[in-house]
Design a protein around this motif. Structure first.
Motif, PDB file in Angstrom:
ATOM      1  N   PRO A   1      15.234  41.243  25.298  1.00  0.00           N
ATOM      2  CA  PRO A   1      14.405  41.345  24.096  1.00  0.00           C
ATOM      3  C   PRO A   1      15.274  41.461  22.849  1.00  0.00           C
ATOM      4  O   PRO A   1      16.302  42.146  22.854  1.00  0.00           O
ATOM      5  CB  PRO A   1      13.593  42.626  24.332  1.00  0.00           C
ATOM      6  N   PRO A   2      14.871  40.808  21.766  1.00  0.00           N
ATOM      7  CA  PRO A   2      15.659  40.886  20.527  1.00  0.00           C
ATOM      8  C   PRO A   2      15.749  42.317  20.008  1.00  0.00           C
ATOM      9  O   PRO A   2      14.826  43.120  20.157  1.00  0.00           O
ATOM     10  CB  PRO A   2      14.882  39.986  19.562  1.00  0.00           C
ATOM     11  N   GLN A   3      16.881  42.641  19.410  1.00  0.00           N
ATOM     12  CA  GLN A   3      17.121  43.973  18.854  1.00  0.00           C
ATOM     13  C   GLN A   3      17.211  43.878  17.335  1.00  0.00           C
ATOM     14  O   GLN A   3      18.103  43.219  16.799  1.00  0.00           O
ATOM     15  CB  GLN A   3      18.428  44.559  19.400  1.00  0.00           C
ATOM     16  N   VAL A   4      16.259  44.543  16.658  1.00  0.00           N
ATOM     17  CA  VAL A   4      16.303  44.653  15.206  1.00  0.00           C
ATOM     18  C   VAL A   4      17.055  45.946  14.897  1.00  0.00           C
ATOM     19  O   VAL A   4      16.520  47.051  15.055  1.00  0.00           O
ATOM     20  CB  VAL A   4      14.892  44.651  14.597  1.00  0.00           C
ATOM     21  N   LEU A   5      18.296  45.847  14.490  1.00  0.00           N
ATOM     22  CA  LEU A   5      19.154  47.011  14.320  1.00  0.00           C
ATOM     23  C   LEU A   5      18.841  47.813  13.071  1.00  0.00           C
ATOM     24  O   LEU A   5      19.232  48.975  12.960  1.00  0.00           O
ATOM     25  CB  LEU A   5      20.618  46.576  14.290  1.00  0.00           C
ATOM     26  N   GLY A   6      18.127  47.221  12.118  1.00  0.00           N
ATOM     27  CA  GLY A   6      17.790  47.924  10.889  1.00  0.00           C
ATOM     28  C   GLY A   6      18.603  47.428   9.721  1.00  0.00           C
ATOM     29  O   GLY A   6      19.201  46.347   9.757  1.00  0.00           O
ATOM     30  N   ILE A   7      18.632  48.243   8.652  1.00  0.00           N
ATOM     31  CA  ILE A   7      19.360  47.867   7.441  1.00  0.00           C
ATOM     32  C   ILE A   7      20.850  48.070   7.703  1.00  0.00           C
ATOM     33  O   ILE A   7      21.320  49.176   7.923  1.00  0.00           O
ATOM     34  CB  ILE A   7      18.887  48.702   6.238  1.00  0.00           C
ATOM     35  N   ASP A   8      21.582  46.988   7.637  1.00  0.00           N
ATOM     36  CA  ASP A   8      23.002  47.039   7.973  1.00  0.00           C
ATOM     37  C   ASP A   8      23.856  47.423   6.771  1.00  0.00           C
ATOM     38  O   ASP A   8      24.855  48.111   6.915  1.00  0.00           O
ATOM     39  CB  ASP A   8      23.436  45.678   8.520  1.00  0.00           C
ATOM     40  N   GLN A   9      23.453  46.974   5.563  1.00  0.00           N
ATOM     41  CA  GLN A   9      24.223  47.314   4.371  1.00  0.00           C
ATOM     42  C   GLN A   9      23.414  47.000   3.117  1.00  0.00           C
ATOM     43  O   GLN A   9      22.413  46.294   3.168  1.00  0.00           O
ATOM     44  CB  GLN A   9      25.542  46.538   4.348  1.00  0.00           C
ATOM     45  N   PHE A  10      23.870  47.592   2.019  1.00  0.00           N
ATOM     46  CA  PHE A  10      23.326  47.271   0.703  1.00  0.00           C
ATOM     47  C   PHE A  10      24.276  46.264   0.061  1.00  0.00           C
ATOM     48  O   PHE A  10      25.404  46.600  -0.292  1.00  0.00           O
ATOM     49  CB  PHE A  10      23.220  48.521  -0.172  1.00  0.00           C
ATOM     50  N   GLY A  11      23.817  45.064  -0.107  1.00  0.00           N
ATOM     51  CA  GLY A  11      24.675  44.019  -0.628  1.00  0.00           C
ATOM     52  C   GLY A  11      24.222  43.515  -1.967  1.00  0.00           C
ATOM     53  O   GLY A  11      23.185  43.919  -2.515  1.00  0.00           O
ATOM     54  N   ASP A  12      25.012  42.596  -2.538  1.00  0.00           N
ATOM     55  CA  ASP A  12      24.655  42.013  -3.827  1.00  0.00           C
ATOM     56  C   ASP A  12      23.452  41.093  -3.701  1.00  0.00           C
ATOM     57  O   ASP A  12      22.822  40.743  -4.705  1.00  0.00           O
ATOM     58  CB  ASP A  12      25.847  41.262  -4.412  1.00  0.00           C
ATOM     59  N   ARG A  13      23.107  40.720  -2.476  1.00  0.00           N
ATOM     60  CA  ARG A  13      21.922  39.883  -2.252  1.00  0.00           C
ATOM     61  C   ARG A  13      20.686  40.709  -1.952  1.00  0.00           C
ATOM     62  O   ARG A  13      19.612  40.161  -1.760  1.00  0.00           O
ATOM     63  CB  ARG A  13      22.190  38.924  -1.089  1.00  0.00           C
TER      64      ARG A  13
ATOM     65  N   ALA B   1      10.597  42.167  13.615  1.00  0.00           N
ATOM     66  CA  ALA B   1      10.517  42.487  15.044  1.00  0.00           C
ATOM     67  C   ALA B   1       9.368  41.746  15.705  1.00  0.00           C
ATOM     68  O   ALA B   1       9.490  41.263  16.841  1.00  0.00           O
ATOM     69  CB  ALA B   1      10.363  43.996  15.220  1.00  0.00           C
ATOM     70  N   THR B   2       8.231  41.619  15.008  1.00  0.00           N
ATOM     71  CA  THR B   2       7.077  40.914  15.575  1.00  0.00           C
ATOM     72  C   THR B   2       7.391  39.434  15.796  1.00  0.00           C
ATOM     73  O   THR B   2       7.086  38.870  16.855  1.00  0.00           O
ATOM     74  CB  THR B   2       5.863  41.075  14.649  1.00  0.00           C
ATOM     75  N   ILE B   3       7.994  38.793  14.795  1.00  0.00           N
ATOM     76  CA  ILE B   3       8.313  37.360  14.918  1.00  0.00           C
ATOM     77  C   ILE B   3       9.307  37.132  16.050  1.00  0.00           C
ATOM     78  O   ILE B   3       9.183  36.189  16.841  1.00  0.00           O
ATOM     79  CB  ILE B   3       8.850  36.824  13.587  1.00  0.00           C
ATOM     80  N   ALA B   4      10.322  37.997  16.165  1.00  0.00           N
ATOM     81  CA  ALA B   4      11.318  37.841  17.232  1.00  0.00           C
ATOM     82  C   ALA B   4      10.690  38.033  18.602  1.00  0.00           C
ATOM     83  O   ALA B   4      11.007  37.296  19.555  1.00  0.00           O
ATOM     84  CB  ALA B   4      12.460  38.831  17.012  1.00  0.00           C
ATOM     85  N   ASP B   5       9.784  39.025  18.738  1.00  0.00           N
ATOM     86  CA  ASP B   5       9.120  39.237  20.033  1.00  0.00           C
ATOM     87  C   ASP B   5       8.222  38.070  20.396  1.00  0.00           C
ATOM     88  O   ASP B   5       8.138  37.672  21.565  1.00  0.00           O
ATOM     89  CB  ASP B   5       8.321  40.539  19.991  1.00  0.00           C
ATOM     90  N   GLN B   6       7.504  37.524  19.420  1.00  0.00           N
ATOM     91  CA  GLN B   6       6.645  36.368  19.699  1.00  0.00           C
ATOM     92  C   GLN B   6       7.475  35.177  20.193  1.00  0.00           C
ATOM     93  O   GLN B   6       7.065  34.463  21.116  1.00  0.00           O
ATOM     94  CB  GLN B   6       5.865  35.993  18.434  1.00  0.00           C
ATOM     95  N   MET B   7       8.599  34.971  19.555  1.00  0.00           N
ATOM     96  CA  MET B   7       9.462  33.868  19.992  1.00  0.00           C
ATOM     97  C   MET B   7       9.972  34.102  21.401  1.00  0.00           C
ATOM     98  O   MET B   7      10.090  33.178  22.208  1.00  0.00           O
ATOM     99  CB  MET B   7      10.629  33.726  19.004  1.00  0.00           C
ATOM    100  N   ASN B   8      10.272  35.363  21.736  1.00  0.00           N
ATOM    101  CA  ASN B   8      10.778  35.695  23.065  1.00  0.00           C
ATOM    102  C   ASN B   8       9.727  35.488  24.140  1.00  0.00           C
ATOM    103  O   ASN B   8      10.057  35.251  25.306  1.00  0.00           O
ATOM    104  CB  ASN B   8      11.268  37.142  23.081  1.00  0.00           C
ATOM    105  N   GLN B   9       8.441  35.552  23.786  1.00  0.00           N
ATOM    106  CA  GLN B   9       7.373  35.398  24.767  1.00  0.00           C
ATOM    107  C   GLN B   9       7.065  33.937  25.078  1.00  0.00           C
ATOM    108  O   GLN B   9       6.410  33.641  26.077  1.00  0.00           O
ATOM    109  CB  GLN B   9       6.091  36.092  24.262  1.00  0.00           C
ATOM    110  N   GLU B  10       7.496  33.024  24.246  1.00  0.00           N
ATOM    111  CA  GLU B  10       7.195  31.619  24.463  1.00  0.00           C
ATOM    112  C   GLU B  10       8.055  31.062  25.597  1.00  0.00           C
ATOM    113  O   GLU B  10       9.239  31.398  25.723  1.00  0.00           O
ATOM    114  CB  GLU B  10       7.437  30.827  23.175  1.00  0.00           C
ATOM    115  N   MET B  11       7.439  30.192  26.398  1.00  0.00           N
ATOM    116  CA  MET B  11       8.107  29.647  27.572  1.00  0.00           C
ATOM    117  C   MET B  11       9.344  28.833  27.196  1.00  0.00           C
ATOM    118  O   MET B  11      10.358  28.848  27.894  1.00  0.00           O
ATOM    119  CB  MET B  11       7.138  28.767  28.360  1.00  0.00           C
ATOM    120  N   GLN B  12       9.269  28.122  26.064  1.00  0.00           N
ATOM    121  CA  GLN B  12      10.374  27.275  25.665  1.00  0.00           C
ATOM    122  C   GLN B  12      11.628  28.080  25.381  1.00  0.00           C
ATOM    123  O   GLN B  12      12.746  27.644  25.694  1.00  0.00           O
ATOM    124  CB  GLN B  12       9.973  26.480  24.421  1.00  0.00           C
ATOM    125  N   TRP B  13      11.464  29.278  24.797  1.00  0.00           N
ATOM    126  CA  TRP B  13      12.604  30.083  24.396  1.00  0.00           C
ATOM    127  C   TRP B  13      12.882  31.220  25.365  1.00  0.00           C
ATOM    128  O   TRP B  13      13.939  31.845  25.307  1.00  0.00           O
ATOM    129  CB  TRP B  13      12.381  30.650  22.993  1.00  0.00           C
TER     130      TRP B  13
END
Length: 548
Positions: free
Chosen positions: A475-487, A456-468
């Protein structure tokens, strides 16, 4: 300068018209007429035509279709011989036209030489009796022969020469004025484009709506310039061709060339005028469409950025489709005008075309289906030029859209053509806004709360930059853990972006997350697989081996 040019041309025209005695001798444009049908019989039908003297029409004659060419040529030869003898006589010699009777029909003699016999067919053209028709031909011969002899006299030739000289000077001045006007127009357009280019350099980068408006304005200027160029060329051809044609008609010795030129070039000239007029009309229509599109985009300044961007895509699509439709309409009109200029009756053709159109509509139902579906796609704004769509198993950037088909360019550069009638379900990936959908795998052993907070911090920092900031709409949405996968643990992130910007934003965020996760000691998991052995013999064998 334009007013000076018009004043000079007007003064020359007034000077030419004021030449004494010559104004009454300026010949009118000869109206040529091919032999026309009077009755509807096959080979015995009666046709009519004109007898000419020095390129001027004297009187009409009529005969059967079989006999008309021979009779017309015979009368024309005799008239030329009579004219030559009469023109070589002294200036005071009068012309003597007599009407005599032979076999119950009036016979015309000119200066004692036989010219023709007036027939009932000739009288039928004038809807009078034979004697009256003969007297009318007599009056026409007396007047025109005297005028032709007067035109060959030195004073008349001098007066006509003055008119020819004045016409030549007027042609040169008008041509130079038109050429100067053309050069000045091209120079003004070049300066306008140069200043616009410099302005763009000083204002770079600029908003997308201004860029599209600039492109539309440039295309509008190009279409107008092309139309003006064709009109200038047509004007120069009209000045020199029309002036030369007029000068040929001033003198009795060259008036025959005028008739010959008009006879040979009337149909090609009409077709050329129709083609040039259609081309100029198409160019002017393109300029009007670009002008309307530019005005419509400029009026969207008070709309939201999403609505404005979408409007630009729709305007570009409508502009291309409208140009195609108007081009087809103008070409159809030009074709009909060309047929009319060739003397073809288009009423039966239009009636037949309607029947052919019904037959074609029945035979080309798929084409009509494509056109209707294409119209609905454009009207409902399902997608437009510049959108990224997916249709079935194919997809890509929409490069061309018309009423019949849609062409998309996929990621491998292949141009895919899809008939509009085959489009049932379409996925538009760039309508009004897009979304970067990221799935980030985190190892099961990692600190989940720390990973979520870091992402969430990295996404917010990117959103604050003028270029992006201009590309990320919310604002970016971090939805949380979506699933338990093999990865490992799959964390889902949504970022709402400008159309077609989701891939750029996603790539940059992945790069930043990789660097940040490595610095925090949180590993990005890889596919794992655990093997559980539940075989008693294998377990016993393993335990016995250890005991020994």
């Amino acid at each position: 300068m334009r007013f000076q040019f018009l004043a000079i041309a007007s003064s020359i025209a007034i000077g030419v018209v004021s030449v004494p005695k010559a104004t009454a001798q300026i010949p009118f444009l000869p109206q040529l007429q091919t032999p026309s049908s009077v009755s509807n019989d096959s080979d015995n039908r009666v046709v009519s035509g004109w007898i000419y003297l020095d390129g001027r029409r004297l009187f009409q004659i009529a005969a059967t279709k079989t006999n008309f060419p021979e009779r017309s040529e015979d009368i024309q030869k005799k008239l030329r011989k009579i004219g030559q003898n009469y023109f070589q006589s002294p200036a005071e010699t009068p012309v003597k036209v007599e009407v005599r009777q032979a076999n119950g029909l009036p016979v015309i003699y000119v200066n004692g030489q036989y010219l023709m016999t007036v027939t009932s067919e000739d009288a039928g053209l004038r809807q009078v009796d034979v004697s009256t028709s003969a007297n009318q031909v007599k009056e026409s011969l007396e007047e025109d022969l005297q005028q032709a002899k007067q035109e060959r006299q030195t004073p008349s030739l001098i007066d006509q020469g003055k008119i020819a000289a004045g016409t030549g000077v007027a042609m040169v001045i008008i041509s130079l004025g038109l050429y100067g006007w053309q050069r000045r127009t091209q120079k003004d357009l070049k300066n306008s484009i140069t200043s616009q280019t410099e302005k763009e350099l000083f204002n770079y980068p600029k908003p997308a709506d201004q860029a599209i408006t600039t492109q539309l304005n440039q295309r509008q200027q190009q279409h107008l310039q092309e139309a003006k160029r064709q009109l200038f060329q047509l004007g120069q051809a009209g000045i020199w061709g029309g002036g030369s044609f007029f000068i040929l008609g001033l003198f009795p010795y060259t008036r025959g060339f005028q008739v010959a030129i008009l006879t040979a070039a009337q149909f090609p000239l009409r077709l050329s005028v129709v083609c040039i007029a259609a081309y100029v009309a198409i160019r002017l229509t393109y300029a009007l469409i670009d002008r309307f599109a530019s005005t419509l985009i400029s009026s969207s300044a008070f709309l939201t950025p999403e609505s404005s961007a979408r409007l630009q895509l729709r305007v570009s699509t409508f502009s291309g489709v409208t140009k195609g439709i108007t081009t087809a309409i103008w070409l159809g009109v030009a074709f009909l005008l060309a047929l009319v200029s060739l003397g073809i009756d288009i009423v039966p053709l239009l009636a037949g075309a309607s029947l052919v159109g019904v037959a074609l509509s029945l035979a080309s139902q798929n084409l009509i289906k494509d056109a209707i579906n294409g119209f609905l796609i454009i009207l409902e704004d399902q997608y437009a030029l510049g959108d990224v769509i997916t249709v079935g198993d194919v997809g890509g950037l929409v490069e061309n859209l018309n009423l019949r088909m849609t062409q998309v360019r996929d990621s491998e550069g292949r141009l895919i053509t899809i008939p509009n009638g085959e489009i049932k379900v379409v996925a538009n990936l760039s309508s009004r806004w897009s979304r970067a959908d990221l799935t980030i795998p985190i190892a099961y052993q990692a600190d989940t709360e720390e990973a979520l907070k870091l992402i969430a911090t990295i996404a917010d920092q990117m959103n604050q930059e003028m270029q992006w900031q201009s590309q990320i709409l919310e604002p970016p949405q971090v939805l949380g853990i979506d699933q338990f996968g093999d990865r490992g643990l799959i964390i889902r992130v949504w970022i709402k972006t400008q159309p077609l910007k989701q891939w750029d934003v996603a790539r940059e965020l992945r790069r930043r997350l990789k660097v940040a996760l490595d610095e925090a000691g949180i590993s990005i998991s890889v596919p794992q697989q655990a093997i559980w052995v539940n075989d008693e013999q294998s377990l016993n064998f393993t335990s016995n081996g250890k005991d020994n």
